[in-house]
Design an enzyme around this catalytic site. Structure first.
Site, PDB file in Angstrom:
ATOM      1  CG  ASN A   9      -1.723   1.206   1.422  1.00  0.00           C
ATOM      2  OD1 ASN A   9      -1.806   2.045   0.514  1.00  0.00           O
ATOM      3  ND2 ASN A   9      -2.355   1.342   2.580  1.00  0.00           N
ATOM      4  CE  LYS A  11      -0.287   3.301   4.734  1.00  0.00           C
ATOM      5  NZ  LYS A  11      -0.276   3.450   6.179  1.00  0.00           N
ATOM      6  CG  HIS A  94      -6.013   1.997   5.030  1.00  0.00           C
ATOM      7  ND1 HIS A  94      -5.605   2.954   5.929  1.00  0.00           N
ATOM      8  CD2 HIS A  94      -4.989   1.114   4.940  1.00  0.00           C
ATOM      9  CE1 HIS A  94      -4.391   2.661   6.355  1.00  0.00           C
ATOM     10  NE2 HIS A  94      -3.988   1.541   5.775  1.00  0.00           N
ATOM     11  CD  GLU A  96      -3.201   5.593   6.568  1.00  0.00           C
ATOM     12  OE1 GLU A  96      -3.162   5.657   5.332  1.00  0.00           O
ATOM     13  OE2 GLU A  96      -2.306   5.075   7.267  1.00  0.00           O
ATOM     14  CD  GLU A 166      -3.575  -2.372   7.305  1.00  0.00           C
ATOM     15  OE1 GLU A 166      -2.500  -2.623   6.768  1.00  0.00           O
ATOM     16  OE2 GLU A 166      -4.178  -1.294   7.140  1.00  0.00           O
ATOM     17  N   GLY A 172       2.412   2.230  10.738  1.00  0.00           N
ATOM     18  CA  GLY A 172       3.385   3.306  10.582  1.00  0.00           C
ATOM     19  C   GLY A 172       4.089   3.696  11.876  1.00  0.00           C
ATOM     20  CB  SER A 211       5.098  -1.848  11.853  1.00  0.00           C
ATOM     21  OG  SER A 211       4.701  -0.502  12.105  1.00  0.00           O
TER      22      SER A 211
HETATM   23  P1  PGA Z   1       2.651   0.246   7.623  1.00  0.00           P
HETATM   24  O1  PGA Z   1       1.212   0.498   6.970  1.00  0.00           O
HETATM   25  O2  PGA Z   1       3.203  -1.033   7.057  1.00  0.00           O
HETATM   26  O3  PGA Z   1       3.470   1.442   7.240  1.00  0.00           O
HETATM   27  O4  PGA Z   1       2.450   0.145   9.114  1.00  0.00           O
HETATM   28  C1  PGA Z   1       0.323  -0.554   6.741  1.00  0.00           C
HETATM   29  C2  PGA Z   1      -0.974  -0.036   6.170  1.00  0.00           C
HETATM   30  O5  PGA Z   1      -1.458   1.019   6.617  1.00  0.00           O
HETATM   31  O6  PGA Z   1      -1.554  -0.637   5.249  1.00  0.00           O
END
Ligand code: PGA
Length: 253
Positions: A9, A11, A94, A96, A166, A172, A211
């Site tokens: 992803n 983003k 997601h 976000e 997640e 992140g 992560s």
């Molecule tokens: P990350 O993000 O691997 O940077 O923690 C995962 C995601 O939000 O899909």
């Protein structure tokens, strides 16, 4: 039995030129893969990504789509447009998008249906905040999110899609759920799928996200319930993403 699936992803990173640079590094590292591999660039880089990945094992996904086929929805992208381009997957719900764009479970369910109706494979995200985890409501929450996102689908549809578990506090942040913890929650999600959609629970692929890195991918992927990863930060580095895709080799090294 379930083929592992690792999705990157990106983003809101990598406009076409940068997407091309990353793919030029990544494609030679992913000639042969034991799992399904997907990259999800921003909308504006889908064309570039589709043309550069043609003939490679890398499939392309989008990060969002709208619920309607066309119309007066300024700034939105219909799932049909994505399908026509050759996009195969779409990340939906997601955290976000839930947090910053107010997406509700009901709206996400409509997106999932719209995506399936034009042949896209949804990657549906669920997961709890740190406060929810500390309150002990993780199981209840992810079960609810799963039921809500998949409401009204047939067992065949549910079996064909992907869920990404997640935990929001792990996205992140460098904090990862322990492999055992992630396995437990994914088992709960699969149990929820089994309650309503029966054997679709054996088909549906459920990823871990938050992560995921070369250093923890093998341990996470060794868990019986974990069928893949949704990778954010580490998917922007070709070596790291390839190492995650080749987690079996890392494990044996
Ligand atoms: P990350 O993000 O691997 O940077 O923690 C995962 C995601 O939000 O899909």
């Amino acid at each position: 039995m379930r083929k592992p699936i690792i999705a990157g992803n990106w983003k809101m990173n990598h406009a076409p030129a940068q997407a091309a640079t990353l793919l030029a590094q990544l494609i030679p590292l992913l000639h042969e893969t034991a799992c399904d591999v997907v990259v999800c660039p921003p909308f504006v880089s889908l064309s570039e990504t589709l043309s550069l990945t043609r003939g490679t094992p890398i499939a392309v996904g989008a990060q969002n789509c709208h619920i309607e086929k066309s119309g007066a929805f300024t700034g939105e992208v219909a799932p049909d447009f994505l399908a026509e381009m050759g996009v195969r997957y779409v990340i939906l719900g997601h955290s976000e998008r839930r947090e910053y764009f107010g997406e509700t479970d009901a709206f996400i369910n409509r997106k999932v249906r719209a995506a399936l109706s034009c042949g896209l494979i949804p990657i549906v995200c669920v997961g709890e905040t740190l406060a929810q985890r500390e309150d002990g409501v993780t199981a209840e929450l992810v079960s609810y999110q799963t039921r809500a996102a998949l409401a009204g689908l047939s067992p065949a549809q549910v079996g064909s899609l992907v869920i990404a578990y997640e935990p929001i506090w792990a996205i992140g942040t460098g904090m990862t759920a322990t492999a055992a913890d992630a396995n437990t929650v994914i088992g709960i999600i699969r149990g929820q799928v089994r309650k309503t959609w029966g054997d679709a629970a054996d088909m549906i692929r459920i990823q871990y996200g938050g992560s995921m890195k070369p250093g923890n991918a093998a341990e996470l992927m060794a868990q019986p319930e974990i069928d893949g990863g949704l990778v954010g930060g580490a998917s922007l580095n070709a070596d790291d993403f390839a190492a995650i895709v080749h987690y079996q080799a890392e494990r044996n090294a």
